[in-house]
Structures are given as structure tokens and as C-alpha cells.
Write a protein that holds these residues in place. Structure first.
Motif, PDB file in Angstrom:
ATOM      1  N   GLN A   1      36.787  27.083  51.317  1.00  0.00           N
ATOM      2  CA  GLN A   1      38.154  26.705  51.677  1.00  0.00           C
ATOM      3  C   GLN A   1      39.127  27.203  50.609  1.00  0.00           C
ATOM      4  O   GLN A   1      40.153  27.821  50.916  1.00  0.00           O
ATOM      5  N   ALA A   2      38.818  26.961  49.335  1.00  0.00           N
ATOM      6  CA  ALA A   2      39.719  27.356  48.250  1.00  0.00           C
ATOM      7  C   ALA A   2      39.803  28.875  48.119  1.00  0.00           C
ATOM      8  O   ALA A   2      40.894  29.438  47.964  1.00  0.00           O
ATOM      9  N   VAL A   3      38.651  29.555  48.207  1.00  0.00           N
ATOM     10  CA  VAL A   3      38.614  30.987  47.921  1.00  0.00           C
ATOM     11  C   VAL A   3      39.123  31.812  49.096  1.00  0.00           C
ATOM     12  O   VAL A   3      39.986  32.683  48.937  1.00  0.00           O
ATOM     13  N   PHE A   4      38.607  31.549  50.292  1.00  0.00           N
ATOM     14  CA  PHE A   4      38.912  32.411  51.432  1.00  0.00           C
ATOM     15  C   PHE A   4      40.104  31.949  52.253  1.00  0.00           C
ATOM     16  O   PHE A   4      40.877  32.771  52.736  1.00  0.00           O
ATOM     17  N   VAL A   5      40.231  30.659  52.444  1.00  0.00           N
ATOM     18  CA  VAL A   5      41.295  30.148  53.318  1.00  0.00           C
ATOM     19  C   VAL A   5      42.585  29.942  52.535  1.00  0.00           C
ATOM     20  O   VAL A   5      43.664  30.395  52.937  1.00  0.00           O
ATOM     21  N   ASP A   6      42.480  29.261  51.374  1.00  0.00           N
ATOM     22  CA  ASP A   6      43.674  28.977  50.573  1.00  0.00           C
ATOM     23  C   ASP A   6      44.049  30.132  49.645  1.00  0.00           C
ATOM     24  O   ASP A   6      45.174  30.187  49.164  1.00  0.00           O
ATOM     25  N   GLY A   7      43.124  31.040  49.378  1.00  0.00           N
ATOM     26  CA  GLY A   7      43.405  32.146  48.467  1.00  0.00           C
ATOM     27  C   GLY A   7      43.784  31.673  47.077  1.00  0.00           C
ATOM     28  O   GLY A   7      44.686  32.217  46.440  1.00  0.00           O
ATOM     29  N   LYS A   8      43.065  30.685  46.572  1.00  0.00           N
ATOM     30  CA  LYS A   8      43.441  30.033  45.317  1.00  0.00           C
ATOM     31  C   LYS A   8      43.538  30.990  44.134  1.00  0.00           C
ATOM     32  O   LYS A   8      44.395  30.815  43.262  1.00  0.00           O
ATOM     33  N   TYR A   9      42.678  31.980  44.070  1.00  0.00           N
ATOM     34  CA  TYR A   9      42.612  32.826  42.877  1.00  0.00           C
ATOM     35  C   TYR A   9      43.334  34.172  43.051  1.00  0.00           C
ATOM     36  O   TYR A   9      43.300  35.007  42.157  1.00  0.00           O
ATOM     37  N   GLN A  10      43.958  34.384  44.185  1.00  0.00           N
ATOM     38  CA  GLN A  10      44.677  35.624  44.430  1.00  0.00           C
ATOM     39  C   GLN A  10      46.030  35.613  43.742  1.00  0.00           C
ATOM     40  O   GLN A  10      46.589  34.560  43.440  1.00  0.00           O
ATOM     41  N   CYS A  11      46.537  36.808  43.529  1.00  0.00           N
ATOM     42  CA  CYS A  11      47.848  36.900  42.906  1.00  0.00           C
ATOM     43  C   CYS A  11      48.915  36.354  43.855  1.00  0.00           C
ATOM     44  O   CYS A  11      48.748  36.386  45.072  1.00  0.00           O
ATOM     45  N   PRO A  12      50.022  35.848  43.307  1.00  0.00           N
ATOM     46  CA  PRO A  12      51.078  35.281  44.145  1.00  0.00           C
ATOM     47  C   PRO A  12      52.073  36.298  44.669  1.00  0.00           C
ATOM     48  O   PRO A  12      53.027  35.938  45.372  1.00  0.00           O
ATOM     49  N   ASP A  13      51.882  37.566  44.362  1.00  0.00           N
ATOM     50  CA  ASP A  13      52.860  38.584  44.728  1.00  0.00           C
ATOM     51  C   ASP A  13      53.070  38.642  46.241  1.00  0.00           C
ATOM     52  O   ASP A  13      52.148  38.395  47.024  1.00  0.00           O
ATOM     53  N   VAL A  14      54.276  39.007  46.634  1.00  0.00           N
ATOM     54  CA  VAL A  14      54.600  39.230  48.033  1.00  0.00           C
ATOM     55  C   VAL A  14      55.056  40.673  48.185  1.00  0.00           C
ATOM     56  O   VAL A  14      56.027  41.101  47.558  1.00  0.00           O
ATOM     57  N   TRP A  15      54.334  41.452  48.959  1.00  0.00           N
ATOM     58  CA  TRP A  15      54.686  42.831  49.257  1.00  0.00           C
ATOM     59  C   TRP A  15      55.064  42.938  50.729  1.00  0.00           C
ATOM     60  O   TRP A  15      54.911  41.978  51.500  1.00  0.00           O
ATOM     61  N   SER A  16      55.546  44.094  51.120  1.00  0.00           N
ATOM     62  CA  SER A  16      55.907  44.338  52.518  1.00  0.00           C
ATOM     63  C   SER A  16      55.186  45.571  53.037  1.00  0.00           C
ATOM     64  O   SER A  16      54.881  46.497  52.271  1.00  0.00           O
ATOM     65  N   ASP A  17      54.931  45.599  54.348  1.00  0.00           N
ATOM     66  CA  ASP A  17      54.406  46.809  54.957  1.00  0.00           C
ATOM     67  C   ASP A  17      55.575  47.683  55.411  1.00  0.00           C
ATOM     68  O   ASP A  17      56.740  47.357  55.182  1.00  0.00           O
ATOM     69  N   ARG A  18      55.276  48.768  56.058  1.00  0.00           N
ATOM     70  CA  ARG A  18      56.321  49.736  56.427  1.00  0.00           C
ATOM     71  C   ARG A  18      57.341  49.150  57.397  1.00  0.00           C
ATOM     72  O   ARG A  18      58.481  49.635  57.465  1.00  0.00           O
ATOM     73  N   ALA A  19      56.959  48.112  58.141  1.00  0.00           N
ATOM     74  CA  ALA A  19      57.874  47.489  59.094  1.00  0.00           C
ATOM     75  C   ALA A  19      58.641  46.318  58.494  1.00  0.00           C
ATOM     76  O   ALA A  19      59.421  45.665  59.186  1.00  0.00           O
ATOM     77  N   GLY A  20      58.397  46.028  57.220  1.00  0.00           N
ATOM     78  CA  GLY A  20      59.081  44.915  56.574  1.00  0.00           C
ATOM     79  C   GLY A  20      58.355  43.600  56.659  1.00  0.00           C
ATOM     80  O   GLY A  20      58.867  42.576  56.190  1.00  0.00           O
ATOM     81  N   ASN A  21      57.145  43.588  57.226  1.00  0.00           N
ATOM     82  CA  ASN A  21      56.363  42.357  57.294  1.00  0.00           C
ATOM     83  C   ASN A  21      55.764  42.045  55.937  1.00  0.00           C
ATOM     84  O   ASN A  21      55.145  42.919  55.312  1.00  0.00           O
ATOM     85  N   GLU A  22      55.910  40.808  55.487  1.00  0.00           N
ATOM     86  CA  GLU A  22      55.429  40.435  54.166  1.00  0.00           C
ATOM     87  C   GLU A  22      53.965  40.013  54.202  1.00  0.00           C
ATOM     88  O   GLU A  22      53.470  39.488  55.209  1.00  0.00           O
ATOM     89  N   PHE A  23      53.276  40.242  53.095  1.00  0.00           N
ATOM     90  CA  PHE A  23      51.879  39.831  52.972  1.00  0.00           C
ATOM     91  C   PHE A  23      51.551  39.674  51.489  1.00  0.00           C
ATOM     92  O   PHE A  23      52.270  40.167  50.616  1.00  0.00           O
ATOM     93  N   HIS A  24      50.463  38.971  51.210  1.00  0.00           N
ATOM     94  CA  HIS A  24      49.948  38.840  49.853  1.00  0.00           C
ATOM     95  C   HIS A  24      48.833  39.865  49.666  1.00  0.00           C
ATOM     96  O   HIS A  24      47.847  39.840  50.400  1.00  0.00           O
ATOM     97  N   PRO A  25      48.967  40.770  48.707  1.00  0.00           N
ATOM     98  CA  PRO A  25      47.910  41.764  48.501  1.00  0.00           C
ATOM     99  C   PRO A  25      46.644  41.120  47.951  1.00  0.00           C
ATOM    100  O   PRO A  25      46.699  40.113  47.240  1.00  0.00           O
ATOM    101  N   GLY A  26      45.509  41.722  48.261  1.00  0.00           N
ATOM    102  CA  GLY A  26      44.222  41.189  47.805  1.00  0.00           C
ATOM    103  C   GLY A  26      43.923  41.574  46.376  1.00  0.00           C
ATOM    104  O   GLY A  26      42.934  42.250  46.102  1.00  0.00           O
ATOM    105  N   LEU A  27      44.766  41.133  45.463  1.00  0.00           N
ATOM    106  CA  LEU A  27      44.615  41.451  44.045  1.00  0.00           C
ATOM    107  C   LEU A  27      44.370  40.180  43.250  1.00  0.00           C
ATOM    108  O   LEU A  27      44.833  39.103  43.639  1.00  0.00           O
ATOM    109  N   HIS A  28      43.675  40.326  42.140  1.00  0.00           N
ATOM    110  CA  HIS A  28      43.352  39.184  41.290  1.00  0.00           C
ATOM    111  C   HIS A  28      43.724  39.517  39.853  1.00  0.00           C
ATOM    112  O   HIS A  28      43.087  40.373  39.231  1.00  0.00           O
ATOM    113  N   TYR A  29      44.770  38.887  39.357  1.00  0.00           N
ATOM    114  CA  TYR A  29      45.257  39.148  38.005  1.00  0.00           C
ATOM    115  C   TYR A  29      44.532  38.227  37.038  1.00  0.00           C
ATOM    116  O   TYR A  29      45.039  37.176  36.624  1.00  0.00           O
ATOM    117  N   VAL A  30      43.318  38.621  36.694  1.00  0.00           N
ATOM    118  CA  VAL A  30      42.468  37.830  35.803  1.00  0.00           C
ATOM    119  C   VAL A  30      41.688  38.791  34.916  1.00  0.00           C
ATOM    120  O   VAL A  30      41.587  39.991  35.199  1.00  0.00           O
TER     121      VAL A  30
END
Length: 519
Positions: free
Chosen positions: A49-78
Motif C-alpha cells: 500500500q505504501a510503496v505502490f499505491v501511496d508512492g511513499k518513497y517517490q519524489c514529489p515533483d510534478v511534471w507535465s506531458d506534451r498535452a499538459g497533463n500532470e504526473f509524478h515521475p517514477g524517480l527516487h531522490y535517495v
């Protein structure tokens, strides 16, 4: 603490961590900068639940795709970077991957440095990262000068049955080459083994430090040397050059809200292909108006990340496997009887957990098991990772637009990816496993399509021609004499196997060059 160093390494993942360890014995003063901190060891490390669903350890960054849709990249700043949650699959690129390879949609370009140059570094990298495998079992595996340093990880009964069934119908399943600190016998992990063969390996942080990741294998041993210092929470804002633009003279860092400046004779960037390109773009100046080392205009372009899909094959027969990530199949890597172009790689991944199934609310799955709880549904799954090559396209790029990060991607290889999935369905049907594959969207906490950046590559390609590459063949920026890059940004092509071993091997290769330069 001094602001002046012999070498500054930016990023502590497989590339940067390996570089730090390789250079540590030189006695040179080395500063390792990591924007994150050590990933906290806690019970949540093993919570799906914490790792896959909540994304607890992922970076908080918000990026956009080419259409302007926002997403959290699968990066880990550790410390250790994305390797803290990787599945530990350490593959050599196939020898043919180093040459030009024709696909239906175009050509996967050749590398100017061949497999013969990388081979001894692959061997060293496998030893350093404790790779468990079996030479000769994979028919597409390139030649090697030494066996794997450790025996393959043992299949559990259900996976051994799958292995035997695939073999019986004429295919060549083989043990995945895994970076794992495991000492086992026929009864399981031995009492002193760091890895305990649990169900929280692939995609999870390892609470017991049984995963051979960059922190455990490279960073911690490197900073045990008195001449190596690591600063965490150190975000590199930009790199400054001299007036001629030929030498990096200052590394501008923000740490705990305070601006700091560090200097070194050599600068090694290893932030990951995406973040390294962003650093170059942030470092634009009068002499480098389009971004540092970007005279070719290729910084951030030619982004590749594989066509990746996670699938559940649900069967009426239960699958009580605990450690499932032990089997792979490369029979369709370079094509099939009904398709002349490369298809790719099929691997088993970690077992699905009930929290993931529930979060994805897969209606087709629920129709098969209307009265069973989510954990029971997960128990009946065989879980696969289907991976095909993504071709480099200049239009596929990461960039800043209006101060925001945009990842502009139109994937290649949709047809071979669909065909490879159908091949897997056909195999499962032949061996009497349920052939209906259900797509998994939660992998590393997000949709694999755009946010799944685990296999990032190609944004700072190497080559001999400054007009068509960012780095030279030693991974030094063509335009900046003391700037190197040792993440997967240098890849001209990505093949269809996990890129991490090639990152590690290349860091060792470039480290040998830097040792000679340092004297």
C-alpha cells in the motif's frame, strides 16, 4: 569543510555510486552530492500500500506531458537513487544490440564502442554487484569471459513447474541474473543471509539490505574512505563555467535552504538521464545559451525508456510462490517465426499484492473470482514484465517550458509490444495456465506509460562527432573539458533488457579514464 575538491560527483545512483567507489582508492579528494537522503528503514518499506499505491518513497515533483497533463515521475531522490527500489535484474546488452539493428519502425543505432570493450567491465560489474545467474541458459546471452560470480536464485515449486513446462514445449526459460545478497540452500535463505527471500523485493526498498543496490554496494563502501565525503540534501542548481565556457569552475548547490558553492578539477554528472539533462538546461549561460554542453541541440532529446508493461496471468491454480522474480524468457528477443523484427524480453516480476489489485479495481479479474477477496486474487496470479525496445527520436525529449518540466514522448514499438504480449498469452495457453493477461497500471506507484521512468536513457548521447552527440566516447562533454556524465544518458540505443548493468560497467570504464587523467 573545504569548498575545493579534486572530483565532484553529482548523484549517488548506480553510475555515481560506482564512480565514487572506483575513484576512492586513488586518494584524491572526492565530494559526492546527493539531493536526497538515506531512505528510511521502516516497516512501510515492505508495505505494498505504501510503496505502490501511496508512492511513499517517490519524489514529489510534478511534471507535465506534451498535452499538459500532470504526473509524478517514477524517480527516487535517495542515496542509491532508483536502485533502492529496482528489481535487481542486471543484464548485459546483447552483443547485437551494440550494432545497428533494424526494427519495423526504424533502426536502433550502433554504438561506436563495441561489446568487446564493455565485456571486461560487465564482468567486473557482475562481481561487484553480486549477480546470481547461469551462463549459457539464455540463448541470446552474449559471450562472457567468466561465469556469474554466484549461482542462480532457486525457483520455487510453481515457478520451477512453469520453467519445466516452457522447456517441454521447446522454449528456453532461464534464471534471471539478479543483484542480490543471498546465501541459500534447498531449504531457503541461510540464517546469516541479508536477503531472506521475502515477497517484498521487486519495486520495494529492502528493509534487511539484502538487495545489492548502489547505496549498499558502492556508496557506503566509498564514503568509508577518508578522502570521500558525501553531502545529502544537496540539490545542484546549476554548473558555472569560465568565460570561455570550456571549464566548469563552480557547482552551485542549495542545501537546507542555503546556497553553497563547490569547485573541483573534474565534474561527474550522474543524476539519471532525465535529471542530468535538466541540470544541463538549467546551466545555460552566455557561452552556452541553449544549455551547458548543448551545442548539438541534443541535450534532453532522444529520450528512451522501453515499452514496459506489467501483467497478471490469473489461474484457477494457486501460486504460493513467495520470491517470484527468478525466471525470464528471451526466445523472441530478436524476432519470431511470424515476425522478422525484434520483439523483446519477458521476465517474471514480484508477486502482486492484494492492495495493488484493489487499487486497480480490475473488473475483468473480478468477474472471474466474484466471491474472493483481493489477497486471494493476487494469490492466483503469475506476474510478468513485458519489455520491448524504444527507438531514439529527437522529438522525444525532456525540457523546461515556462519554468516547468515537460516530458514530451511519443513511444515507438507499440506493434512488437502487443505481439510479445500475445506470444506470452499463447505460451500460457499451451502449458494450461490461464491465458488471459490483465494489465497492471500500478508499478512503482504510477501508470507505466509516461510516469514509469525507471529505464530512462539517451538524453546525452555519446559519439565521436560533436554535431551528432553530446559526449565523446569517454563520456566527456565535447564542449566542456572537465565535465563527464555516467548515467544512462550516454546510451545511443537501449536494447530490450534492463540498463543498470551497462550503467555500472560504463562508470567503471570511464573511471579508468579518469584515474589516468588524475595521475
Amino acid at each position: 569543510m573545504s569548498n575545493d575538491w579534486d572530483v565532484i560527483i553529482i548523484g549517488s545512483g548506480p553510475g555515481g555510486g560506482t564512480m565514487a567507489l572506483e575513484l576512492a582508492a586513488t586518494g584524491k579528494r572526492i565530494l559526492l552530492l546527493e539531493r536526497g537522503d538515506y531512505l528510511k528503514r521502516e516497516r512501510a518499506n515492505w508495505s505494498s500500500q505504501a510503496v505502490f499505491v501511496d508512492g511513499k518513497y517517490q519524489c514529489p515533483d510534478v511534471w507535465s506531458d506534451r498535452a499538459g497533463n500532470e504526473f509524478h515521475p517514477g524517480l527516487h531522490y535517495v542515496v542509491g537513487g532508483n536502485s533502492k527500489v529496482y528489481g535487481g535484474s542486471l543484464y548485459r546488452l546483447r552483443e547485437r544490440d551494440f550494432g545497428a539493428l533494424q526494427h519495423e519502425e526504424g533502426v536502433s543505432p550502433a554504438w561506436e564502442v563495441g561489446y568487446d570493450v564493455f565485456e571486461p567491465y560487465y564482468t567486473r560489474a557482475e562481481t561487484l554487484f553480486h549477480v546470481h545467474g547461469l551462463r549459457g541458459a539464455d540463448p541470446t546471452e552474449p559471450w562472457a569471459s567468466a561465469p556469474y560470480p554466484h549461482p542462480p536464485v532457486r525457483h520455487e515449486p510453481r515457478i520451477q513447474e512453469l520453467n519445466d513446462s516452457l522447456t517441454r514445449i521447446g522454449h528456453h526459460p532461464y534464471p534471471q541474473p539478479l543483484a542480490i545478497l543471498l546465501d541459500e540452500d534447498e531449504h531457503g535463505a541461510k540464517p546469516y543471509s541479508p536477503c531472506i527471500r521475502c515477497d517484498a523485493f521487486d519495486g520495494f526498498p529492502c528493509l534487511t539490505n539484502g538487495k545489492a543496490d548502489a547505496q549498499v554496494i558502492a556508496v557506503d563502501p566509498a564514503i568509508a574512505h577518508a578522502n570521500v565525503t558525501m553531502l545529502t540534501g544537496a540539490y545542484v542548481e546549476r554548473l558555472e563555467t569560465d568565460a570561455a565556457g570550456r571549464t566548469v569552475t563552480a557547482v552551485h548547490v542549495t542545501r537546507a535552504g542555503v546556497a553553497e558553492v563547490y569547485r573541483a578539477d573534474l565534474i561527474v554528472v550522474a543524476c539519471g538521464a532525465l535529471s542530468s539533462a535538466l541540470l544541463m538546461l538549467r546551466s545555460a549561460s552566455d557561452t552556452h545559451p541553449n544549455g551547458l554542453a548543448n551545442g548539438s541541440g541534443l541535450v534532453g532529446r532522444n529520450y528512451m525508456r522501453h515499452n514496459n508493461s506489467a501483467f497478471m496471468a490469473v489461474s484457477l491454480a494457486p501460486n504460493d510462490t513467495v520470491f517470484q522474480k527468478t525466471l525470464a524468457l528471451s526466445d523472441f528477443y530478436f524476432g519470431a517465426d511470424d515476425y522478422e523484427f525484434p520483439l523483446g524480453e519477458i521476465q517474471m516480476i514480484g508477486k502482486s499484492h492484494g492492495d495493488q489489485v484493489k487499487a486497480e479495481a480490475l473488473p475483468a479479474l473480478l468477474s472471474w473470482f466474484p466471491d474472493r477477496p483481493f489477497e486471494e486474487l493476487a494469490r492466483h496470479s503469475l506476474d510478468f514484465w513485458v519489455m520491448t525496445e524504444d527507438l531514439p527520436r529527437p522529438e522525444n525529449r525532456i525540457a523546461y517550458r515556462d519554468g516547468k518540466v515537460v516530458l514530451d514522448v511519443v513511444p515507438t514499438g507499440d506493434k512488437p509490444h502487443r505481439m510479445l504480449r500475445h506470444k506470452l498469452e499463447g505460451l500460457l495457453s499451451k502449458i494450461d495456465a490461464h491465458p488471459h493477461l490483465l494489465p497492471r497500471s500500478l508499478y512503482l506507484g504510477k501508470d507505466v506509460a509516461i510516469g514509469g521512468t525507471a529505464h530512462q536513457a539517451g538524453t546525452m548521447v555519446f559519439g565521436s562527432d560533436p554535431a551528432t552527440s553530446v559526449l565523446d566516447l569517454d563520456c566527456r562533454a565535447h564542449e566542456v573539458d572537465n565535465l563527464y556524465c555516467v548515467d544512462a544518458g550516454f546510451f545511443p540505443s537501449i536494447g530490450a533488457v534492463n540498463p543498470t548493468l551497462t550503467i555500472i560497467a560504463n562508470a567503471m570504464r570511464v573511471a579508468d579514464h579518469l584515474k589516468a587523467r588524475l595521475g
